[in-house]
Design an enzyme around this catalytic site. Sequence first.
Site, PDB file in Angstrom:
ATOM      1  N   ASN A  13     -68.469  15.655  42.925  1.00 33.46           N
ATOM      2  CA  ASN A  13     -67.911  14.539  43.562  1.00 33.46           C
ATOM      3  C   ASN A  13     -67.557  15.136  44.997  1.00 33.46           C
ATOM      4  O   ASN A  13     -66.629  15.899  45.375  1.00 33.46           O
ATOM      5  CB  ASN A  13     -66.560  13.895  43.010  1.00 33.46           C
ATOM      6  CG  ASN A  13     -65.806  12.844  43.918  1.00 33.46           C
ATOM      7  OD1 ASN A  13     -66.540  12.540  44.862  1.00 33.46           O
ATOM      8  ND2 ASN A  13     -64.644  12.729  43.763  1.00 33.46           N
ATOM      9  N   LYS A  47     -67.079  13.945  47.663  1.00 27.82           N
ATOM     10  CA  LYS A  47     -65.748  12.966  48.488  1.00 27.82           C
ATOM     11  C   LYS A  47     -66.426  12.740  49.799  1.00 27.82           C
ATOM     12  O   LYS A  47     -67.543  12.591  50.121  1.00 27.82           O
ATOM     13  CB  LYS A  47     -64.651  13.740  48.537  1.00 27.82           C
ATOM     14  CG  LYS A  47     -64.324  14.128  47.037  1.00 27.82           C
ATOM     15  CD  LYS A  47     -62.574  14.528  47.087  1.00 27.82           C
ATOM     16  CE  LYS A  47     -62.326  14.840  45.474  1.00 27.82           C
ATOM     17  NZ  LYS A  47     -61.081  15.052  45.481  1.00 27.82           N
ATOM     18  N   HIS A 102     -61.699   6.264  41.030  1.00 27.63           N
ATOM     19  CA  HIS A 102     -61.248   7.542  41.435  1.00 27.63           C
ATOM     20  C   HIS A 102     -59.696   7.441  41.900  1.00 27.63           C
ATOM     21  O   HIS A 102     -59.443   6.371  42.703  1.00 27.63           O
ATOM     22  CB  HIS A 102     -61.937   8.358  42.488  1.00 27.63           C
ATOM     23  CG  HIS A 102     -61.792   9.652  42.881  1.00 27.63           C
ATOM     24  ND1 HIS A 102     -60.562   9.984  43.483  1.00 27.63           N
ATOM     25  CD2 HIS A 102     -62.136  10.827  42.069  1.00 27.63           C
ATOM     26  CE1 HIS A 102     -60.412  11.471  43.402  1.00 27.63           C
ATOM     27  NE2 HIS A 102     -61.480  11.782  42.808  1.00 27.63           N
ATOM     28  N   GLU A 118     -58.140   8.631  44.220  1.00 27.57           N
ATOM     29  CA  GLU A 118     -57.772   8.452  45.718  1.00 27.57           C
ATOM     30  C   GLU A 118     -58.109   7.240  45.991  1.00 27.57           C
ATOM     31  O   GLU A 118     -57.458   6.750  47.344  1.00 27.57           O
ATOM     32  CB  GLU A 118     -59.004   9.517  46.461  1.00 27.57           C
ATOM     33  CG  GLU A 118     -58.424  10.801  46.389  1.00 27.57           C
ATOM     34  CD  GLU A 118     -59.474  12.046  46.375  1.00 27.57           C
ATOM     35  OE1 GLU A 118     -60.564  11.774  46.882  1.00 27.57           O
ATOM     36  OE2 GLU A 118     -59.256  13.132  46.145  1.00 27.57           O
ATOM     37  N   GLU A 167     -58.812  12.895  35.047  1.00 33.55           N
ATOM     38  CA  GLU A 167     -58.496  13.571  36.285  1.00 33.55           C
ATOM     39  C   GLU A 167     -57.087  13.471  36.605  1.00 33.55           C
ATOM     40  O   GLU A 167     -56.620  12.496  37.297  1.00 33.55           O
ATOM     41  CB  GLU A 167     -59.164  13.059  37.319  1.00 33.55           C
ATOM     42  CG  GLU A 167     -60.664  13.322  37.440  1.00 33.55           C
ATOM     43  CD  GLU A 167     -61.402  13.501  38.730  1.00 33.55           C
ATOM     44  OE1 GLU A 167     -62.014  14.351  38.740  1.00 33.55           O
ATOM     45  OE2 GLU A 167     -61.102  12.412  39.686  1.00 33.55           O
TER      46      GLU A 167
HETATM   47  P1  PGA Z   1     -61.046  18.804  42.805  1.00 34.92           P
HETATM   48  O1  PGA Z   1     -61.342  17.297  42.709  1.00 34.92           O
HETATM   49  O2  PGA Z   1     -62.221  19.431  41.935  1.00 34.92           O
HETATM   50  O3  PGA Z   1     -61.227  19.227  44.280  1.00 34.92           O
HETATM   51  O4  PGA Z   1     -59.751  18.946  42.568  1.00 34.92           O
HETATM   52  C1  PGA Z   1     -61.858  16.665  41.540  1.00 34.92           C
HETATM   53  C2  PGA Z   1     -61.839  15.272  41.987  1.00 34.92           C
HETATM   54  O5  PGA Z   1     -61.347  14.467  42.538  1.00 34.92           O
HETATM   55  O6  PGA Z   1     -62.844  14.613  41.377  1.00 34.92           O
END
Ligand code: PGA
Length: 252
Positions: A9, A11, A95, A97, A167
Site C-alpha cells: 500500500n 499510500k 483503510h 486512514e 490492521e
Molecule cells: P505500515 O502501513 O506497514 O507502514 O504500518 C500499513 C498500512 O497502512 O496498510
Amino acid sequence: MRRKLVAGNWKMNGNLAANSALLNELVAALGHAAPCDVAVCVPAPYLAQCQHQLADTVVSWGGQDLSAHEAGAYTGEVSATMLADFGSHYAVVGHSERRAMHGESNALVAQKTLRALRSGLIPIICVGETLAEREAGQTTEVVGEQLKAVLAVLEAADLTRLVVAYEPVWAIGTGKTATPAMAQEVHATLRALLAGQDAVAAAGTRILYGGSMKPDNARELMAMPDIDGGLIGGAALKSADFLAIIAASGAQ
Ligand code: PGA
C-alpha cells in the site's frame, strides 16, 4: 491451503521515476515465479504506469480506494470501472486512514466493497481497532462490527473473492506490531465471522495482517494459521524490504 498474498500500500507516495525503479527491481528479482501472490496498490495517477510496467509479470496492481458511486457528478472520485479499465486486480477499501481522515463509515465501506466486486475487482477490506479501543477491551466488537457491515450486503459467492486485512490502527506506521499471537487471535475471530456466512468459502478467504510488517517480523506473523499474508505500507516503498517480506511468505 490458501496461497499467501503480499500487497504493498504505497499510500500517497511515489513519482514516475521512483516508481519505475521500484517496479523494475521487483519484477527483475521475482522473475516468473513468486512464492505468493504479489500486488502493489498505488495512487490512481500511477495505474497506467503499473499497467505498462507490470503487464505479463507476477506483480498485480490496484487502487487504494474507490467511489461508492458508479459514475457521474462526483468530482475527484475514481470509480471501480476506472480502476478495472487500467487492469487493476485489487482495490483497498476502508483503510483506517480513510475511515479516520475522510469519515468513512462501515456502511460506506460496505457499498464500496460491493462496487469493487461488481466491477470484477478483489476488495482488500481493512478493519482494525484504535489503541483506546484495544485498551478498553473492545477489539473483537470493533472489528466484528466493521466486518459484519460488509458481510450484510454480500452474497455467499462473494466470500471467495474478497480479501480481509486486519490492521490495528496503533500499529500502522508506528513501528509497533501486534505480536503473532495477538494478531492470530483477531484473525481467528474474523474467520469465524466469515464462516458464519459460509464455512466452506471462509476457509478459503485470505486474511492479511497489516501494521508495521517488516522483513524482521513478517515470517513469524505469516507462520500463524490464519495469517494469509500482509498489507505493507512503509516497507513496500523499498524493494529490498518488500522482496524480503515476499520471501518470508514462502518460508513457512
Ligand atoms: P505500515 O502501513 O506497514 O507502514 O504500518 C500499513 C498500512 O497502512 O496498510
